[in-house]
Design a protein around this motif. Structure first.
Motif, short mmCIF file in Angstrom:
data_model
loop_
_atom_site.label_atom_id
_atom_site.label_comp_id
_atom_site.label_asym_id
_atom_site.label_seq_id
_atom_site.Cartn_x
_atom_site.Cartn_y
_atom_site.Cartn_z
N LEU A 1 0.85 -1.19 0.00
CA LEU A 1 0.00 0.00 0.00
C LEU A 1 0.88 1.24 0.00
N GLY A 2 0.68 2.12 -0.98
CA GLY A 2 1.45 3.36 -1.04
C GLY A 2 2.45 3.36 -2.18
N ALA A 3 2.75 4.53 -2.70
CA ALA A 3 3.68 4.65 -3.83
C ALA A 3 4.60 5.85 -3.64
N GLY A 4 4.92 6.16 -2.39
CA GLY A 4 5.82 7.28 -2.09
C GLY A 4 7.26 6.81 -1.90
N GLY A 5 8.04 7.64 -1.24
CA GLY A 5 9.45 7.34 -1.03
C GLY A 5 9.66 6.04 -0.26
N ALA A 6 8.85 5.82 0.78
CA ALA A 6 9.03 4.62 1.60
C ALA A 6 8.68 3.36 0.82
N ALA A 7 7.71 3.48 -0.10
CA ALA A 7 7.31 2.31 -0.89
C ALA A 7 8.48 1.83 -1.76
N LEU B 1 -0.59 -0.75 -4.56
CA LEU B 1 -1.91 -0.10 -4.52
C LEU B 1 -1.77 1.28 -3.91
N ASN B 2 -2.31 2.28 -4.60
CA ASN B 2 -2.18 3.64 -4.09
C ASN B 2 -3.47 4.42 -4.30
N ARG B 3 -3.73 5.36 -3.37
CA ARG B 3 -4.89 6.25 -3.51
C ARG B 3 -4.90 6.85 -4.91
N THR B 4 -3.73 7.35 -5.34
CA THR B 4 -3.57 7.88 -6.69
C THR B 4 -2.99 6.75 -7.54
N ALA B 5 -3.87 6.06 -8.28
CA ALA B 5 -3.46 4.85 -9.01
C ALA B 5 -2.32 5.12 -9.99
N GLU B 6 -2.34 6.30 -10.63
CA GLU B 6 -1.30 6.61 -11.64
C GLU B 6 0.10 6.55 -11.04
N LYS B 7 0.21 6.97 -9.77
CA LYS B 7 1.53 6.94 -9.14
C LYS B 7 2.01 5.50 -8.93
N ALA B 8 1.06 4.62 -8.60
CA ALA B 8 1.40 3.20 -8.40
C ALA B 8 1.82 2.58 -9.73
N GLY C 1 -5.23 1.01 -8.15
CA GLY C 1 -5.84 1.88 -7.15
C GLY C 1 -6.16 1.08 -5.90
N LEU C 2 -6.43 1.76 -4.79
CA LEU C 2 -6.74 1.07 -3.52
C LEU C 2 -8.01 0.23 -3.64
N GLU C 3 -8.90 0.65 -4.53
CA GLU C 3 -10.18 -0.06 -4.67
C GLU C 3 -10.00 -1.49 -5.21
N ASN D 1 2.01 -1.96 4.62
CA ASN D 1 1.61 -0.56 4.52
C ASN D 1 2.83 0.34 4.52
N THR D 2 2.98 1.14 3.46
CA THR D 2 4.08 2.11 3.40
C THR D 2 3.54 3.54 3.38
N THR D 3 2.23 3.70 3.49
CA THR D 3 1.66 5.06 3.50
C THR D 3 1.78 5.64 4.91
N SER D 4 1.42 6.90 5.03
CA SER D 4 1.48 7.51 6.36
C SER D 4 0.23 7.19 7.17
N ILE D 5 -0.71 6.46 6.59
CA ILE D 5 -1.91 6.08 7.34
C ILE D 5 -1.52 5.11 8.45
N GLY D 6 -2.04 5.37 9.64
CA GLY D 6 -1.65 4.57 10.81
C GLY D 6 -1.00 5.46 11.83
P1 ATR Z 1 6.92 8.69 2.16
O1 ATR Z 1 8.26 9.19 1.71
O2 ATR Z 1 6.79 8.55 3.65
O3 ATR Z 1 6.49 7.44 1.45
P2 ATR Z 1 5.24 10.32 0.45
O4 ATR Z 1 6.25 10.18 -0.64
O5 ATR Z 1 4.61 11.64 0.69
O6 ATR Z 1 5.88 9.89 1.84
O7 ATR Z 1 4.12 9.22 0.22
C1 ATR Z 1 3.01 9.10 1.05
C2 ATR Z 1 2.15 7.90 0.60
O8 ATR Z 1 1.04 7.80 1.51
C3 ATR Z 1 1.57 8.04 -0.79
O9 ATR Z 1 1.45 6.79 -1.36
C4 ATR Z 1 0.19 8.66 -0.48
O10 ATR Z 1 -0.78 8.46 -1.48
P3 ATR Z 1 -0.93 9.51 -2.73
O11 ATR Z 1 0.20 9.18 -3.67
O12 ATR Z 1 -2.27 9.21 -3.31
O13 ATR Z 1 -0.81 10.87 -2.14
C5 ATR Z 1 -0.19 7.89 0.77
N1 ATR Z 1 -1.19 8.60 1.59
C6 ATR Z 1 -0.99 9.65 2.39
N2 ATR Z 1 -2.16 10.02 2.97
C7 ATR Z 1 -3.12 9.17 2.53
C8 ATR Z 1 -4.53 9.01 2.75
N3 ATR Z 1 -5.19 9.82 3.58
N4 ATR Z 1 -5.17 7.99 2.11
C9 ATR Z 1 -4.51 7.16 1.29
N5 ATR Z 1 -3.18 7.25 1.03
C10 ATR Z 1 -2.50 8.23 1.63
#
Ligand code: ATR
Length: 276
Positions: free
Chosen positions: A127-133, A151-158, A173-175, A189-194
């Motif tokens: 879950l997530g497509a940011g730096g940590a992912a 899987l990412n909220r913003t599917a294009e990033k994933a 996408g997350l769906e 989970n690699t997103t900031s959720i949690g």
């Molecule tokens: P990091 O370097 O910690 O990974 P980041 O690059 O800002 O930080 O990435 C944050 C991730 O958490 C992204 O995948 C982000 O989803 P988006 O690409 O759609 O922004 C995800 N994220 C943050 N808040 C979220 C939320 N409320 N619901 C779903 N995903 C969330």
């Protein structure tokens, strides 16, 4: 001469790295030090001058410097390049090399707390497509997982990330969770959720296989709502604190010549600083 290491970042006061490395220096009776130094991005070249001059054996790099150090290092390890961030610097004979140990931290944590987790692992969901992912995806690809769904909220990033990083990656996408979950043996989970107790609104963990493992890289709180939900369903869980501890191992070994151990006592010492 006493060896000096550091963690640089901006801000840096919150870093647990001095506690981790300080504990190991004491444990192994090493004549050395590890200090947190606040370095703003514009002050980085000057700090590299000190590093090249031999003041330090190396150190860690944290936000927001993990990418800016690329331009100043003499060599960057290929994995750090594919992750797009360096968190560990080693200085030798005036030359600075940069590497990324976050992916080893991720693997070390699971290897210690869920031995055999990657044996025959067919499908994983990240879950997530940011730096940590990025670090997690590089780690999973290195372990030869058959299919890795991002899987990412913003599917294009994933989708973009799965094209960019080498390996059997597919972006969604997350769906798509409900469709992919029945096959998955690992959920990360690699997103900031949690953080601070936030939760995914709709993630049906009950659709995962009963033998699936769920892990979170968020460690504040130690048991995130995602992990609590997984535990309530009887799934195996691993929290994210071990990743922080294990990512520190390769740097310490390179600077001080001893491969340190991640022990329950070290974990307890860091846990005490998390307010639990
Ligand atoms: P990091 O370097 O910690 O990974 P980041 O690059 O800002 O930080 O990435 C944050 C991730 O958490 C992204 O995948 C982000 O989803 P988006 O690409 O759609 O922004 C995800 N994220 C943050 N808040 C979220 C939320 N409320 N619901 C779903 N995903 C969330």
């Amino acid at each position: 001469m006493s060896k000096k290491a550091f963690v640089i970042g901006h801000p840096i006061a919150h870093s647990r790295s001095p506690l981790i490395h300080g504990t190991w220096l004491k444990t192994y009776g090493i004549d050395g030090s590890y200090e947190a130094i606040d370095v703003a991005p514009e002050a980085l070249p000057k700090f590299f001058d000190r590093l090249r001059a031999g003041e330090f054996v190396g150190g860690n790099v944290t936000i927001p410097l993990k990418e800016p150090v690329f331009a100043l290092c003499d060599t960057i390890d290929p994995l750090a390049r594919s992750i797009g961030a360096a968190n560990t610097l080693v200085a030798r004979d005036g030359k600075i090399s940069g590497s990324n140990t976050d992916y080893l931290g991720f693997l070390g944590n699971l290897d210690q707390n869920a031995p055999g987790w990657s044996d025959g692992l067919g499908s994983a969901i990240v879950l997530g497509a940011g730096g940590a992912a990025r670090a997690v995806l590089v780690a999973l690809a290195a372990r030869g997982i058959n299919t890795i769904h991002v899987l990412n909220r913003t599917a294009e990033k994933a989708i973009g990330l799965s094209d960019e990083i080498e390996g059997p990656l597919q972006g969604h996408g997350l769906e798509d969770f409900a469709r992919l979950a029945p096959e998955a043996m690992l959920l990360v989970n690699t997103t900031s959720i949690g953080m601070h107790g936030s939760a995914f609104p709709n993630l049906p963990l009950n659709l995962l296989q009963k033998s699936a493992l769920v892990t979170d890289i968020v460690y504040t709180p130690l048991e995130t709502p995602l992990l609590a939900q997984a535990r309530a369903l009887g799934l195996a869980t691993v929290d994210g604190l071990g990743m922080l501890l294990h990512q520190a191992v390769p740097g310490f070994a390179a600077w001080f010549g001893v491969t340190p151990e991640v022990t329950p006592a070290l974990r307890a010492a860091v846990e005490r600083t998390l307010g639990h």
